[in-house]
Scaffold this motif. Structure first.
Motif, PDB file in Angstrom:
ATOM      1  N   HIS A  52       0.822  -1.213   0.000  1.00  0.00           N
ATOM      2  CA  HIS A  52       0.000   0.000   0.000  1.00  0.00           C
ATOM      3  C   HIS A  52       0.855   1.263   0.000  1.00  0.00           C
ATOM      4  N   TRP A  53       2.050   1.194   0.527  1.00  0.00           N
ATOM      5  CA  TRP A  53       2.995   2.312   0.473  1.00  0.00           C
ATOM      6  C   TRP A  53       3.435   2.533  -0.961  1.00  0.00           C
ATOM      7  N   LEU A  54       3.775   1.449  -1.671  1.00  0.00           N
ATOM      8  CA  LEU A  54       4.208   1.559  -3.056  1.00  0.00           C
ATOM      9  C   LEU A  54       3.061   1.928  -3.987  1.00  0.00           C
ATOM     10  N   GLY A  55       1.864   1.425  -3.692  1.00  0.00           N
ATOM     11  CA  GLY A  55       0.716   1.644  -4.560  1.00  0.00           C
ATOM     12  C   GLY A  55      -0.225   2.736  -4.101  1.00  0.00           C
ATOM     13  N   TYR A  56       0.129   3.435  -3.008  1.00  0.00           N
ATOM     14  CA  TYR A  56      -0.670   4.548  -2.476  1.00  0.00           C
ATOM     15  C   TYR A  56      -2.087   4.119  -2.120  1.00  0.00           C
ATOM     16  N   GLY A  57      -2.175   2.932  -1.529  1.00  0.00           N
ATOM     17  CA  GLY A  57      -3.472   2.448  -1.075  1.00  0.00           C
ATOM     18  C   GLY A  57      -3.810   2.920   0.329  1.00  0.00           C
ATOM     19  N   GLN A  58      -4.939   2.465   0.836  1.00  0.00           N
ATOM     20  CA  GLN A  58      -5.429   2.902   2.143  1.00  0.00           C
ATOM     21  C   GLN A  58      -5.171   1.889   3.255  1.00  0.00           C
ATOM     22  N   GLY A  59      -4.438   0.802   2.942  1.00  0.00           N
ATOM     23  CA  GLY A  59      -4.319  -0.281   3.906  1.00  0.00           C
ATOM     24  C   GLY A  59      -3.019  -0.344   4.676  1.00  0.00           C
ATOM     25  N   ALA A  60      -2.233   0.726   4.664  1.00  0.00           N
ATOM     26  CA  ALA A  60      -0.927   0.678   5.335  1.00  0.00           C
ATOM     27  C   ALA A  60      -1.044   0.497   6.843  1.00  0.00           C
ATOM     28  N   THR A  61      -2.164   0.868   7.415  1.00  0.00           N
ATOM     29  CA  THR A  61      -2.330   0.721   8.869  1.00  0.00           C
ATOM     30  C   THR A  61      -2.398  -0.745   9.298  1.00  0.00           C
ATOM     31  N   THR A 106      20.490   3.390   0.890  1.00  0.00           N
ATOM     32  CA  THR A 106      21.273   3.035  -0.294  1.00  0.00           C
ATOM     33  C   THR A 106      22.077   1.759  -0.057  1.00  0.00           C
ATOM     34  N   GLU A 107      22.611   1.603   1.144  1.00  0.00           N
ATOM     35  CA  GLU A 107      23.339   0.383   1.487  1.00  0.00           C
ATOM     36  C   GLU A 107      22.414  -0.832   1.442  1.00  0.00           C
ATOM     37  N   ILE A 108      21.207  -0.666   1.947  1.00  0.00           N
ATOM     38  CA  ILE A 108      20.235  -1.764   1.878  1.00  0.00           C
ATOM     39  C   ILE A 108      19.931  -2.109   0.419  1.00  0.00           C
ATOM     40  N   ALA A 109      19.716  -1.083  -0.404  1.00  0.00           N
ATOM     41  CA  ALA A 109      19.371  -1.320  -1.809  1.00  0.00           C
ATOM     42  C   ALA A 109      20.468  -2.090  -2.535  1.00  0.00           C
ATOM     43  N   ALA A 110      21.713  -1.808  -2.186  1.00  0.00           N
ATOM     44  CA  ALA A 110      22.832  -2.489  -2.849  1.00  0.00           C
ATOM     45  C   ALA A 110      22.841  -3.981  -2.548  1.00  0.00           C
ATOM     46  N   GLN A 111      22.402  -4.367  -1.355  1.00  0.00           N
ATOM     47  CA  GLN A 111      22.442  -5.774  -0.955  1.00  0.00           C
ATOM     48  C   GLN A 111      21.105  -6.491  -1.125  1.00  0.00           C
ATOM     49  N   TRP A 112      20.016  -5.747  -1.038  1.00  0.00           N
ATOM     50  CA  TRP A 112      18.684  -6.339  -1.152  1.00  0.00           C
ATOM     51  C   TRP A 112      17.863  -5.513  -2.158  1.00  0.00           C
ATOM     52  N   PRO A 113      18.211  -5.598  -3.437  1.00  0.00           N
ATOM     53  CA  PRO A 113      17.585  -4.731  -4.447  1.00  0.00           C
ATOM     54  C   PRO A 113      16.103  -4.971  -4.659  1.00  0.00           C
ATOM     55  N   ARG A 114      15.581  -6.124  -4.219  1.00  0.00           N
ATOM     56  CA  ARG A 114      14.150  -6.368  -4.379  1.00  0.00           C
ATOM     57  C   ARG A 114      13.304  -5.654  -3.330  1.00  0.00           C
ATOM     58  N   ASP A 115      13.941  -5.066  -2.357  1.00  0.00           N
ATOM     59  CA  ASP A 115      13.219  -4.358  -1.294  1.00  0.00           C
ATOM     60  C   ASP A 115      12.833  -2.970  -1.800  1.00  0.00           C
ATOM     61  N   LEU A 116      11.760  -2.896  -2.571  1.00  0.00           N
ATOM     62  CA  LEU A 116      11.349  -1.624  -3.174  1.00  0.00           C
ATOM     63  C   LEU A 116      10.774  -0.653  -2.151  1.00  0.00           C
ATOM     64  N   GLY A 117      10.233  -1.172  -1.053  1.00  0.00           N
ATOM     65  CA  GLY A 117       9.770  -0.267   0.003  1.00  0.00           C
ATOM     66  C   GLY A 117      10.922   0.562   0.541  1.00  0.00           C
ATOM     67  N   ASN A 118      12.076  -0.050   0.689  1.00  0.00           N
ATOM     68  CA  ASN A 118      13.265   0.665   1.132  1.00  0.00           C
ATOM     69  C   ASN A 118      13.682   1.719   0.112  1.00  0.00           C
TER      70      ASN A 118
END
Length: 459
Positions: free
Chosen positions: A27-36, A112-124
């Motif tokens: 929901h963070w990536l898709g701007y939905g209402q269910g992040a809670t 950025t360090e997280i992205a380099a090691q875990w690139p599938r973590d798009l929330g990061n």
């Protein structure tokens, strides 16, 4: 230990906690209402460091002093169990802690360090781009998403994120291609709708922009208030370029203001709409008073300079002079005490710009033009998109024309008309400038061009 939907380890043995984390990220990536939903995950496993950290994130996104305070208990509980968390979860916690302390630079480095090691973590990656956007670092936004695209080729969110970063880097053709491809992968991709709208707005493709947004508008109904009101705000900009101010007022009343009046981004969308309308000579009635009423308690927030400038202007236009004076004084104190890495944005750009827009709000146009003009090359430092920051360029133009100070306006107005030759207002401004300079033939040419465009809108 379990894995989330993108294949990363989560330190918990509770599937409800993992499902809640996945739902929040989606929901963070898709701007939905269910992040809670993250709070369900915290309840399911209070020892889950990632769930607690995401609870803090949700509060920090309130972009307020209250949100920062509310985030602290979640960060404290995450810290209690951080030694048992994975390295990714620890880095993420440290990044969010840095954000809570106002150190966006450190947060970006950690993300950025997280992205380099875990690139599938798009929330990061999305959270890193949020900070980079607020720092005016469009190149950083693009570099970060480009670095993880190979692992996310099938993800429409990634293409939407890349599209917006490309647009902010002035790579308009590439941005439109990326945004349209994201929508081909998934039609309900509001951030990609938004990125393509930015391209069309920048190029003055008014009717295309209206058609594009209206064609996807029914997919926004389940968006969170920011994305919902912001995409309707973009549609309002196209109608404003078309001189249809009545339609803009209707969008303001029905779509832009009223979803979540307490939220920072909803307030900014509302302020920016009223501000632009008034510079077009539209009487917005008592609308300022309702917006200012919801802003009046933000005197000590000072989360982002871009937000503060909108808050201050709204207070002044609503006639709340005491509150506006207090807000400016509080902003001055904050700028003086800002951390070293963001002191220039607050002290050298936001504060003098605040004084300039306050002059404009109070009708002191010569002072406003004098204050705002030198700051135009540095506007990126306060955050916001090109389209959003153009509000301050328009305020400088409005101030200069009203003060009959044409010297600095000629190249600026000529460039705007060259880049967006479909927008009548640019030629009206050129006509006003020509009359200030006594160039009546040039004024007549500009007026005729503006009138011809206006007739084409009505056809």
């Amino acid at each position: 230990m379990l894995k989330d939907a993108r294949g990363s380890d989560v330190t918990t043995d509770n599937p409800v906690a993992v499902a809640a984390i996945d739902r929040m990220v989606d929901h963070w990536l898709g701007y939905g209402q269910g992040a809670t939903a993250i709070f369900e995950g915290i309840a399911a496993d209070p020892r889950c460091v990632l769930a607690q950290t995401q609870g803090a994130v949700l509060n920090l996104f309130m972009e307020s002093a209250a949100g920062r305070r509310a985030a602290q208990p979640y960060l404290a509980k995450a810290r209690l169990h951080a030694d048992k968390a994975s390295r990714r979860e620890q880095l993420y916690l440290f990044a969010v802690e840095a954000w809570a302390k106002g150190d966006a630079d450190l947060a970006i480095r950690l993300h950025t360090e997280i992205a380099a090691q875990w690139p599938r973590d798009l929330g990061n990656v999305k959270l890193a781009q949020y900070h980079q956007f607020n720092r005016g670092d469009a190149a950083g936004m693009l570099a970060l998403i480009e670095a993880v695209m190979a692992q996310n080729r099938d993800d429409p969110h990634a293409h939407g994120m890349r599209a917006f970063a490309l647009e902010e880097c002035h790579r308009l053709r590439d941005a439109e291609i990326a945004g349209r491809f994201a929508v081909e992968l998934r039609r309900r991709e509001p951030w990609a709708h938004h990125a393509v709208a930015h391209v069309m707005e920048t190029e003055g493709r008014i009717d295309e922009g209206i058609d594009w947004l209206e064609a996807h508008a029914e997919t926004w109904d389940d968006c969170n208030s920011f994305m919902l009101t912001h995409n309707w705000w973009h549609l309002a900009l196209f109608h404003l370029d078309r001189d249809d101010t009545a339609h803009v007022l209707g969008l303001y009343d029905q779509r832009i203001w009223g979803v979540w009046k307490e939220y920072s981004q909803d307030q900014v969308n509302a302020v920016a709409t009223l501000w632009r309308l008034e510079m077009r000579g539209v009487d917005v009635g008592a609308r300022w008073h309702d917006v200012a009423h919801h802003i009046a308690g933000r005197e000590s927030d000072h989360v982002e300079p871009f937000l503060d400038l909108h808050y201050l202007y709204a207070l002044a236009r609503a006639g709340l002079e005491t509150q506006a004076a207090r807000f400016l004084a509080s902003l001055e104190d904050h700028a003086a005490q800002a951390r070293r890495h963001c002191r220039r944005a607050w002290g050298d750009v936001a504060l003098p710009l605040a004084r300039g827009i306050l002059d404009h709000a109070r009708g002191r146009f010569e002072a406003a033009a004098e204050a705002i003009g030198p700051l135009l090359p540095r506007l990126a430092q306060i955050g916001g998109s090109h389209a959003q920051r153009d509000l301050f360029v328009q305020t400088f133009i409005d101030s200069g024309l009203r003060a009959r100070r044409g010297t600095a306006l000629s190249p600026l107005l000529a460039d705007r008309a060259r880049r967006r030759p479909t927008v009548a207002q640019h030629f009206r401004d050129l006509g006003r400038l020509a009359r200030i300079e006594g160039a009546m033939a040039r004024a007549a040419d500009a007026d005729h061009r503006a009138e011809a465009l206006a007739r084409s809108y009505a056809a």
